[in-house]
Scaffold this motif. Sequence first.
Motif, short mmCIF file in Angstrom:
data_model
loop_
_atom_site.label_atom_id
_atom_site.label_comp_id
_atom_site.label_asym_id
_atom_site.label_seq_id
_atom_site.Cartn_x
_atom_site.Cartn_y
_atom_site.Cartn_z
N ASN A 52 -31.06 -45.39 -30.79
CA ASN A 52 -30.33 -45.08 -32.02
C ASN A 52 -31.23 -44.43 -33.06
OD1 ASN A 52 -28.02 -46.11 -30.94
ND2 ASN A 52 -28.07 -48.05 -32.06
N ILE A 80 -31.58 -40.79 -32.22
CA ILE A 80 -30.33 -40.05 -32.49
C ILE A 80 -30.16 -39.89 -34.01
CG2 ILE A 80 -27.81 -40.05 -32.25
CD1 ILE A 80 -28.19 -41.73 -29.69
N PHE A 140 -27.85 -35.80 -28.61
CA PHE A 140 -26.94 -36.07 -27.49
C PHE A 140 -27.66 -36.33 -26.18
CE2 PHE A 140 -24.22 -34.27 -30.67
CZ PHE A 140 -23.07 -35.04 -30.56
N TYR A 154 -28.05 -39.91 -25.95
CA TYR A 154 -26.79 -40.57 -25.61
C TYR A 154 -26.60 -40.52 -24.09
CZ TYR A 154 -21.82 -41.60 -25.28
OH TYR A 154 -20.60 -42.15 -24.94
N PRO A 190 -23.76 -48.13 -25.47
CA PRO A 190 -23.92 -47.63 -26.84
C PRO A 190 -23.20 -48.56 -27.81
CG PRO A 190 -22.30 -46.32 -25.65
CD PRO A 190 -22.88 -47.27 -24.66
N THR A 239 -24.76 -46.17 -32.68
CA THR A 239 -24.90 -44.96 -31.87
C THR A 239 -23.84 -43.93 -32.27
OG1 THR A 239 -25.43 -46.47 -30.06
CG2 THR A 239 -25.17 -44.15 -29.48
N LEU A 264 -24.03 -40.20 -33.95
CA LEU A 264 -23.54 -39.05 -33.17
C LEU A 264 -22.46 -38.28 -33.94
CD1 LEU A 264 -23.38 -40.48 -29.52
CD2 LEU A 264 -24.97 -38.78 -30.42
N THR A 281 -17.38 -36.76 -29.10
CA THR A 281 -17.92 -37.96 -29.73
C THR A 281 -16.79 -38.90 -30.15
OG1 THR A 281 -19.74 -36.64 -30.60
CG2 THR A 281 -19.44 -38.80 -31.57
#
Length: 655
Positions: free
Chosen positions: A84, A87, A100, A103, A114, A118, A122, A138
Amino acid sequence: MCSSSLRTILSKSNPVSLLDSAASLAELKQVHAQLLVGGLLDEPRLLGKLVASLALSQSDPGALAYAEQVLSHSRHDPTIFAFNSLIRAYSKSAMPHQGFQFYRRILRSGHLPPDNYTFTFLVRSSAQIPSVEAGAATHGAALRWGFGGDAHVQSGLIHMYAELGMPECFRRVYEEVKDPDLVSQTAMVTACARCGEIDLARQLFDAMPMRDSVAWNAMIAGYEHLGRAREALRLFHLMQLEGMKVNEATMVSVLSACAHMGALDQGRWAHVYIERNRLYMTVTLGTSLIDMYAKCGDMKRAMEVFWTMRERNIYTWSTAMNGLTMNGAGESCLELFRLMQEEGVLPNEITFVSVLRGCSVAGLVEKGCEYFDMMISIYRLEPWLEHYGCMVDLYGRAGRLDDALGFIHAMPIEPHVGAWGALLSACRIYKNTELGEYALKKIVELESRNDGAYVLLSNIYADSKNWDGANNVRELMKAKGVRKEPGCSAIEVGGEVHEFFVGDKSHPRYGEIEVMLGEMARRLRVAGYVAKTNQVLFDIEEEEKEDALCWHSEKLAIAFGLISLQEGVTIRIVKNLRVCHDCHDATKFISKIFNREIVCSPLPLESPPQEEEDSRDANSGRWVQCQKRPKSPSFLVAPLENPMASSSPPPLPPE
DNA sequence: GTAGGGTTAG
């Protein structure tokens, strides 16, 4: 030292606080080394903390890449927290799409689901890119993983769909919010405003049971972005009356509103307000100040702010450079660009728009060509349509019409209205009817209702006294229903902006204005000023023409300034269209005769340039047209002759 | 141990 004793020392000195106190990438690397030697990176929590500290360290752009390496080389599976963090860091960076890949790694791991965090990050990445595909994917994934009802995810989605210009989608998300709170409501206010639904935004705002500074700022910024500067300032006033705390973001929008209105007194007031209230002068706020002063025509003050700023980013430099070109100081703009390069600040596409315009304004064709090449080969920037337009303008203004046309033909992308408009504008200056007709044809093919282009061509005909040609253009405009944007000049008096249109008699003090206009005309005649009537579009009597020129909106505004501003106060006019040749020259005279500094504030030079061509009387059908743009760098119409001119009036409260 | 809404240049 054996590793067990190091471990003891490290655990005693608390590795988390070590990470928290590490300020630079070098220090973080040291802690990393210590953790590695002490075997502490086997602890998933510490590994996560290290990755997070590195990823979110703002000290060094390399820290994020280093965080990735640490994660990749770890012997154990990273926690969701570590992923996380990466991201999150990417969602705030210039490469939001990079998030991504983590992810995908989370999903590939097969055992690490996730979480709500998360998806929050995103969603922010998707809004940042912004990409409809990424956004929809997403959103879909968040729903599948059961986080569609998470308040953070939802308000992020509202923001994201607004960025993507999908009002139905953010409305649907908002409908699904169980208990709309301050944050989701503010997100909706912003989203509606961004999609042009400002009145709906205001309804939502008014209906909010609670409003904080962010909500107020959102509404003020909403007005400002849609060009409703007056309403933005009105709301700012209301915000103060309600005792709401004003912060930097508020003042950025307020300054922006002042800039758009050309309201220098109110802008100065805002500056004083910032200082009195000790608001922290962030780079953003400083940049907004520069922009405000530049757009209000006070470039001297703009540069004072610029030089006193402790930190300057690419926005700051580009804003100052743009201000200089806007105010006709092309060479100063190039000088500033040189300094910027010396300081190692990397220019971007927008910087180069100012650089090329600077060259254009200064008449430096070869230099402009060098910069255009430099932009591509050294800075690896892909030219935008604007840059091509600037190049056509550069050749065109210098009278190199063939080169301008050649440049258009050699463009690797389809030439746009801006490029042809720049050519047409050059045809106007250099009285090239044939090429002008060709340029107009191209413009009309792309945009059939471009009023500025028609006006330019009719002005070209008028230059050669081709009244039939001019008439034909006018008939064509009529037939196509194209109406010319009326000239409008604004002047700020007593903290209020007064607008004047062509032949406008609606001002409450019009009687006095008319008397002053007569006085101006009389004194101009005495001073030997001869109106530029040879360019008048229709063949009317000389005296009438001269009279007609008196009614241009800037003259009305100047007359109003003369009767309402104290002696020694600079008269500052902001105009929507380019100032005509006659008004430019007459203004110089008026400045001398009345011993007044008069500044006609620029609008950003646009391609194609909108040119003045006023109607003396909307019903008479007689047009008075004006001539080419003032030669650079004389946008500051009159030099500072009056020592009083630089003393600023006391700041006024808005409204 | 992480999160949602507001602010700058053409």
